[in-house]
Design an enzyme around this catalytic site. Structure first.
Site, mmCIF file in Angstrom:
data_model
loop_
_atom_site.group_PDB
_atom_site.id
_atom_site.type_symbol
_atom_site.label_atom_id
_atom_site.label_comp_id
_atom_site.label_asym_id
_atom_site.label_seq_id
_atom_site.Cartn_x
_atom_site.Cartn_y
_atom_site.Cartn_z
ATOM 1 N N GLU A 110 0.850 -1.189 0.000
ATOM 2 C CA GLU A 110 0.000 0.000 0.000
ATOM 3 C C GLU A 110 0.883 1.235 0.000
ATOM 4 O OE1 GLU A 110 -3.170 -0.490 3.293
ATOM 5 O OE2 GLU A 110 -1.906 -2.265 3.357
ATOM 6 N N LYS A 112 2.302 4.620 1.256
ATOM 7 C CA LYS A 112 2.369 5.217 2.588
ATOM 8 C C LYS A 112 2.027 6.694 2.426
ATOM 9 C CE LYS A 112 5.519 5.356 6.520
ATOM 10 N NZ LYS A 112 5.577 6.817 6.694
ATOM 11 N N ASP A 114 1.580 10.495 3.248
ATOM 12 C CA ASP A 114 2.307 11.422 4.114
ATOM 13 C C ASP A 114 1.306 12.392 4.733
ATOM 14 O OD1 ASP A 114 4.457 12.490 5.331
ATOM 15 O OD2 ASP A 114 5.212 13.577 3.587
ATOM 16 N N TYR A 219 -6.252 2.332 6.600
ATOM 17 C CA TYR A 219 -5.310 1.272 6.213
ATOM 18 C C TYR A 219 -5.249 0.060 7.150
ATOM 19 C CZ TYR A 219 -2.301 3.994 9.344
ATOM 20 O OH TYR A 219 -1.803 4.670 10.414
ATOM 21 N N LYS A 308 10.994 3.311 2.220
ATOM 22 C CA LYS A 308 10.979 4.765 2.003
ATOM 23 C C LYS A 308 11.514 5.089 0.620
ATOM 24 C CE LYS A 308 10.560 7.219 5.651
ATOM 25 N NZ LYS A 308 9.384 7.977 6.095
ATOM 26 N N CYS A 402 23.833 41.635 -21.860
ATOM 27 C CA CYS A 402 23.891 40.234 -22.281
ATOM 28 C C CYS A 402 25.309 39.707 -22.079
ATOM 29 C CB CYS A 402 23.482 40.114 -23.744
ATOM 30 S SG CYS A 402 23.735 38.458 -24.400
ATOM 31 N N CYS A 405 26.779 39.016 -25.880
ATOM 32 C CA CYS A 405 27.033 40.050 -26.886
ATOM 33 C C CYS A 405 27.111 41.454 -26.281
ATOM 34 C CB CYS A 405 25.967 40.012 -27.975
ATOM 35 S SG CYS A 405 24.355 40.534 -27.376
ATOM 36 N N CYS A 420 17.675 39.713 -24.381
ATOM 37 C CA CYS A 420 18.703 40.249 -25.267
ATOM 38 C C CYS A 420 18.005 40.408 -26.616
ATOM 39 C CB CYS A 420 19.870 39.271 -25.376
ATOM 40 S SG CYS A 420 20.949 39.622 -26.770
ATOM 41 N N CYS A 425 23.076 37.921 -31.767
ATOM 42 C CA CYS A 425 23.753 37.486 -30.531
ATOM 43 C C CYS A 425 24.172 36.014 -30.674
ATOM 44 C CB CYS A 425 22.791 37.652 -29.357
ATOM 45 S SG CYS A 425 23.370 36.888 -27.831
HETATM 46 ZN ZN LIG Z 1 23.081 38.740 -26.536
#
Ligand SMILES: [Zn+2]
Length: 662
Positions: A110, A112, A114, A219, A308, A402, A405, A420, A425
């Protein structure tokens, strides 16, 4: 007019049934209107005849204010479970079990959940008490609060005397919504769904609890009357379901530890798709007599273990923040991390989303950060761990230029990213070429990022169009490229010339135009020229294409540079007609949904084949789905298909179906 008692009983039954249908079976029974009307009538009758008010009345679900919770000593101790973390430990545990009980001991797996563990007591089928687990011996009586959880039955379908254990949880979506609302109101933010569930159920004012979306999975159980009690754990779970309790649908009976290990592996992958948090798998010996034989250690049963899952969150040091320039010119920060193990792989980079997020989290280079991985998504930085050094680290300042460039970065209205805007570029161009060859766009094999980098730096290419001019000799001049791979690269580029129109449109990376919209365009025009000459009105008249998209397409095809590149592409032999050429009508009228990883082809390729044969693909399963093709590690779509009775094909079965058309 019915006698008041009959009417009250009728209303109670109808409302309880409606709650059961809606909150346990997730299947609505009464409309909100009918429900509210009956509820109001019941309340009125109970006020008029207070003696007829009983503890199983749904009016008890609204909550009230208490001053404190009273401690309650459990009649039966709630043990904790020993944990296991890997296959070897699971096998060792099973060895101990089989040594005591003989070979081939059935197991029940089953998920588990949380959440918060609780024990519920029923006398003659009526819910009389709910207590938190506490230390397993003494907990707190939170009966009033638990009554507000509508998936907990106030009255069972049979008058059983029983104690059941379960886990109270909050669905992930409700947890996120609650946090969003609390953030707006300036109230407490919960760290995870478990804290939200436990904080909500332990409210002294249970009218607040009533407003929170809480649910339960039951459960296990202890029967007061052992005469007709079930012989196995699995049977007892089915009996609990019959009594009206909500049990997790992913329970599975396994023949041996091998099957149980498979279950653990399967759910480690699929758990991210669930709407509740699970941190592992509980594996129990099925036979209750065996359970008795095995007994307990001082803390835990020997007949069960909690496997776990590996953690999905881990902390590590942030070494640097790198800037990534995308194909659209967007500049995004990437966290460079001290490499760390997370959910089975080594992670050294994580997403930081954008510069607003860095500011919000106050992330500084040198901080210890918490990173999280969800299925199939790249890990991301969640928060900065408290550390005394933090204050001494310089605050992070977003770039203004940038990094590739040096042009000034801009912001765009309504967007958080920095851009940019320089079309030439270098990093942006490389990102565009990488996207062009990607599986999503032109799907060109053998041309990875490092090859593109080399081709660009050695000036063999300055854009994606140049790829089609490359010769085998060009490739052989690159570092470490031999004849065989040069041939593969050359061939794969040339083969991509016949890709359908929708792929070429995707590859252009037009702003706001993703894969789906490109498909829409390809469906509505016969070729590239038609799209290029379409005006904004024509474009936005297409269902699914908004004015922003239409403008963007129009602009793209009226840009000098782009027109020049398209002309070159045509000269090089790329001018696809619309729609993948239909090869047959074999799959006409059939709708497919793909899930999981296919071995022989990508999912995109499979959808293309389906379209070529006249079929359709869809992203979600419904009763209109003809087939679900399930690859490895399928997601929740497979479960849905099974529930709806949709035909499920393996990849091999699908290939056999289309074999003669390939
Ligand atoms: Zn650039």
């Amino acid at each position: 007019m019915d006698a008041p008692l009959d009417r009250i009983n009728f209303l109670k039954d109808e409302i309880n049934k409606s709650n059961y249908k809606y909150y346990v079976e997730e299947n609505p029974y009464l409309s909100d209107f009918e429900y509210d009307k009956m509820f109001a009538e019941l309340k009125e009758l109970e006020e008029k005849y207070p003696l007829l008010k009983t503890p199983d009345s749904p009016t008890q679900r609204v909550g009230s204010v208490s001053e404190k919770f009273f401690p309650y000593t459990h009649k039966y101790r709630l043990y904790s479970l020993d944990n296991t973390y890997n296959e070897q430990e699971l096998e060792k545990w099973y060895e101990r079990v089989t040594k005591e009980c003989g070979n081939n001991v059935d197991l029940v797996c089953e998920l588990k959940i949380d959440g918060l563990a609780i024990a519920l007591t029923y006398e003659k089928g009526i819910f009389i008490r709910g207590v938190t687990r506490g230390d397993g011996i003494t907990g707190e009586d939170i009966t009033t609060n638990l009554k507000t959880v509508k998936a907990i039955p106030l009255k069972l379908f049979e008058p059983a005397d029983i104690e059941v254990r379960g886990e109270i949880y909050m669905p992930k979506t409700s947890f996120e919504k609650l946090n969003e609302e609390n953030l707006k109101k300036g109230e407490k933010i919960f760290a995870n769904p478990r804290n939200a569930a436990s904080g909500s159920i332990r409210q002294l004012d249970s009218t607040i609890t009533a407003k929170r979306d809480l649910s339960i999975f039951v459960y296990s159980s202890v029967f007061e009357n052992t005469l007709n009690a079930p012989k196995t754990h699995y049977e007892s779970m089915m009996y609990l379901k019959k009594l009206g309790f909500k049990i997790n649908p992913n329970i599975r009976l396994c023949k041996n530890i091998k099957e149980a290990i498979e279950y653990c592996k399967e759910w480690d992958l699929k758990r991210a798709d669930l709407n509740y948090a699970t941190d592992g798998v509980v594996i129990k010996v099925n036979n209750l007599l065996f359970q008795e034989d095995l007994g307990f250690t001082s803390r835990a049963p020997k007949w069960a273990t909690a496997f776990k899952f590996p953690p999905e969150e881990v902390t590590t040091k942030l070494l640097d923040i790198e800037l990534n320039i995308g194909k659209s010119g967007a500049v995004t920060p990437v966290a460079i991390l001290d490499p760390v193990q997370l959910a089975g792989s080594t992670v050294s980079r994580a997403s930081l989303h954008n510069f607003d997020e860095i500011k919000r989290l106050d992330v500084r280079i040198g901080d210890t950060v918490l990173i999280k991985k969800a299925a199939e998504i790249i890990p991301k930085v969640i928060k900065v761990m408290e550390n005394p050094e933090h204050e001494n680290l310089p605050e992070y300042v977003p770039p203004t230029r940038c990094p590739a460039c040096n042009s000034l970065l801009t912001t765009r209205p309504g967007e958080v990213n920095l851009y940019c805007e320089n079309d030439s570029c270098s990093q942006q161009t490389i990102a565009k070429i990488e996207f062009w060859v990607s599986k999503e766009a032109m799907d060109i094999d053998f041309i990875g990022p490092s090859i593109i980098q080399q081709l660009y730096e050695n000036r063999f290419i300055s854009n994606a169009v140049d790829l089609y001019r490359l010769t085998m000799q060009d490739f052989m001049q690159l570092d470490g490229v031999k004849e065989k791979s040069a041939y593969n690269m050359y061939n794969s580029i040339q083969n991509s010339k016949t890709r359908p129109l929708n792929r070429l449109l995707t590859a252009f990376a037009i702003r706001h135009i993703g894969k789906e919209t490109a498909e829409l365009l390809a469906e509505n025009f016969t070729n590239l020229d038609e799209i290029m000459t379409a005006n904004i009105e024509t474009l936005s008249a297409i269902d699914g294409i908004g004015s922003k998209m239409a403008e963007s397409v129009y602009e793209f095809f009226h840009n000098e540079n782009n027109l020049h590149l398209i002309k070159e592409l045509k000269n090089l032999g790329l001018n696809p007609a619309s729609k993948a050429v239909k090869k047959s009508d074999k799959l006409t009228g059939k709708t497919f949904v793909l899930t999981g990883t296919l071995q022989n082809m990508t999912r995109d390729k499979a959808s293309e084949i389906i379209k070529e044969l006249g079929g359709k693909t869809s992203s979600s399963v419904s009763k209109n789905t003809s087939y679900v093709i399930a690859g490895e590690n399928p997601g929740s779509k497979l479960d849905k298909a099974q529930n709806l009775g949709v035909i499920i094909l393996t990849e091999d079965e699908f290939l056999a179906m289309i074999e003669e058309d390939l």
